[in-house]
Design an enzyme around this catalytic site. Sequence first.
Site, mmCIF file in Angstrom:
data_model
loop_
_atom_site.group_PDB
_atom_site.id
_atom_site.type_symbol
_atom_site.label_atom_id
_atom_site.label_comp_id
_atom_site.label_asym_id
_atom_site.label_seq_id
_atom_site.Cartn_x
_atom_site.Cartn_y
_atom_site.Cartn_z
ATOM 1 N N GLU A 116 -5.457 -6.415 -30.584
ATOM 2 C CA GLU A 116 -6.433 -5.806 -30.144
ATOM 3 C C GLU A 116 -5.888 -4.279 -30.230
ATOM 4 O OE1 GLU A 116 -8.568 -6.940 -26.145
ATOM 5 O OE2 GLU A 116 -7.191 -5.638 -25.744
ATOM 6 N N TYR A 144 -13.529 -0.058 -29.851
ATOM 7 C CA TYR A 144 -12.769 -1.155 -29.739
ATOM 8 C C TYR A 144 -12.531 -2.061 -30.837
ATOM 9 C CZ TYR A 144 -11.459 -5.868 -27.976
ATOM 10 O OH TYR A 144 -10.858 -7.016 -27.709
#
Length: 452
Positions: free
Chosen positions: A265, A128
Amino acid sequence: MNILSQKFILSSILFLTSDISIIKIKIMKIHEYQAREIFARYEIPVLQGEVCTTPEHAKEIAQKLKKSVVIKAQVQVGGRGKAGGIKLAKNPEEAEKLAKDILGMQIKGIPVEKIMVAEAIDIKEELYIGMVIDRARKKIVLMTSEAGGVEIEEVARETPDKIHKVEVDPLIGLKGFQIQKLIAPLFEGLANLKVCPTSKEKGQELPPDLTKTHPSLKVKAEAFTYPGSKEAFTYPGSKKLGQETGSIIRKLYQAFVENSCSLAEINPLVITNEGKLLACDTKINIDDNALFREELANLRDPNAEDPLELEARQSDLSYVGLDGNVACIVNGAGLAMTTMDLIKLEGGEPANFLDVGGSSSPTKVVNAMRIILTNKNVRSILINIFGGITRCDDIAAGIIEAMNKMEVPYPIVVRLTGTNQEKACEMLANTDLHFASSFTEGVKKAIELAKK
Ligand code: GDP
Ligand code: MN
C-alpha cells in the site's frame, strides 16, 4: 465457506468493517522504512531519508538532508499522524527535539523505538494505491482512490464511490486496461477541468454544477479556481501524472508478487506542488507462508509484535486477539473459525482466535489458558475440541494442570468429543466446569455466562 471467513475476506478486501473484527491470520507486518526500501528497489519514487533510534542521529540525518524534515514513528499501526507520531521539523535542532519526544511516545500501546527522518514535502493532492489478496476468489485486488491520506477503511465507510477496484488473476498478470481503469477516475476530473489560477480568482469555490458533473474532482481552493476565463487551460500535467501513476501501480504489483505480500500500500501517494509523485507512506504485509525465504524472514521485528501473539507463536499456538469477551480454545483453524462464527451468530463476541493445533499436549492447553487470561476483556472461556489426532484426555489433563497452576476467575465451558472422550469426562467429573453435549449448546452457555 463459513460466515466469518467470508466476512473476513469481505472486510479485508472491501473494507466493510462495520461490526466485524478483521482477523489477520498468517501475516507478518514490517515497518514503513523497510517497505520503503523494497519499493525503492522497484524504482517507485520514495522519500529521501533514513531510520534511526536516537535524537542525536536524527539531527545528523536532518543536517545531511539540508531541508525541513518529517520525523515519523516506526510502529506497525495505522493513523500515526493523528496519534502525534508524525511531526514536521524546520531545522536540525528542532528535528532533534521532536525525535526525542516521539521516541518517548507510545502509539496505540506500542512504544516507539525507531523513527524515520525524511525530507518534508509540499503536498498538493493525496492519492491511495493498494493491493491485497482475496483468497476466496484467488485474485489480487488492486485499489486506487482520490481520497488518499486517511485510512482506506474510513473512505470505504464514508465515500465508497471514491474507491476504484480491479481484480487481477495472478496467472494472467496485470494488464494495461486494468491500470487504465484504476487511474482514469483519479485524473479524469482534473483532465477535463478548465482552470485559470489568476490571482483575482484564487481561493474561490468551484461552482456546484462543476463538482456535480465531475464527481471524482478533488480540488483544493487555493490551487484551482472556477472556469470561464479566456485564459482557461486544463490541469497541467494530468496526462503525464496519469502515466506515472500507472507506472507506479505496475511496479507496486511486481513488488507485491515478488515479495510474497498479502498487502502492499502507498497511502498517501502524493502529488507535490511541483507536480511530482512521491510515495509518502509505504506499507507491506508479508504472507507467513513465504517466511522460509530468509531475506523476508529477516525483516521481522520481534519488538514490534503483539506480545501475546509472539508468546503464542513461541508456544506453537496460533492466537489472534479480538475485542469480544468469550475466549476460545479450539483445536484446528477451521473449527476455531467456525467457533467464532457461531459465537457471533448466537449474539456473542469472541475474545480471540486460538488454535492449539492438531496434535495434543497438556502443556499447550496450559499455555493457551495463560495467554487468554492476560486479555482483560474475557468473561467466559469456551473449550471446543473435536478429538481426532487430538486426544480428549490430553486436553483434560491440560485443563486440570492449568487450573492447578493458575487461578481462573471465569467460568469454563467444555465441549469435548471424539478420541478418548469418555476418559476425558471421567477425569473432569469432579471439577466445576460447565459441560456441553453439543457445539451450539456450548456456545450458548459460554455467551450466557459471559453476561453474568
Ligand atoms: P499514517 O498516519 O500512519 O498513515 O502516516 P502517513 O505517513 O501517511 O502520514 C499521515 C499524514 O501526514 C499524510 O497523509 C500527510 O497528510 C501528512 N504528512 C506526512 N509527511 C508529510 C510531509 O512531508 N509534508 C506534509 N505537508 N505533510 C506530511
Ligand atoms: Mn498513511
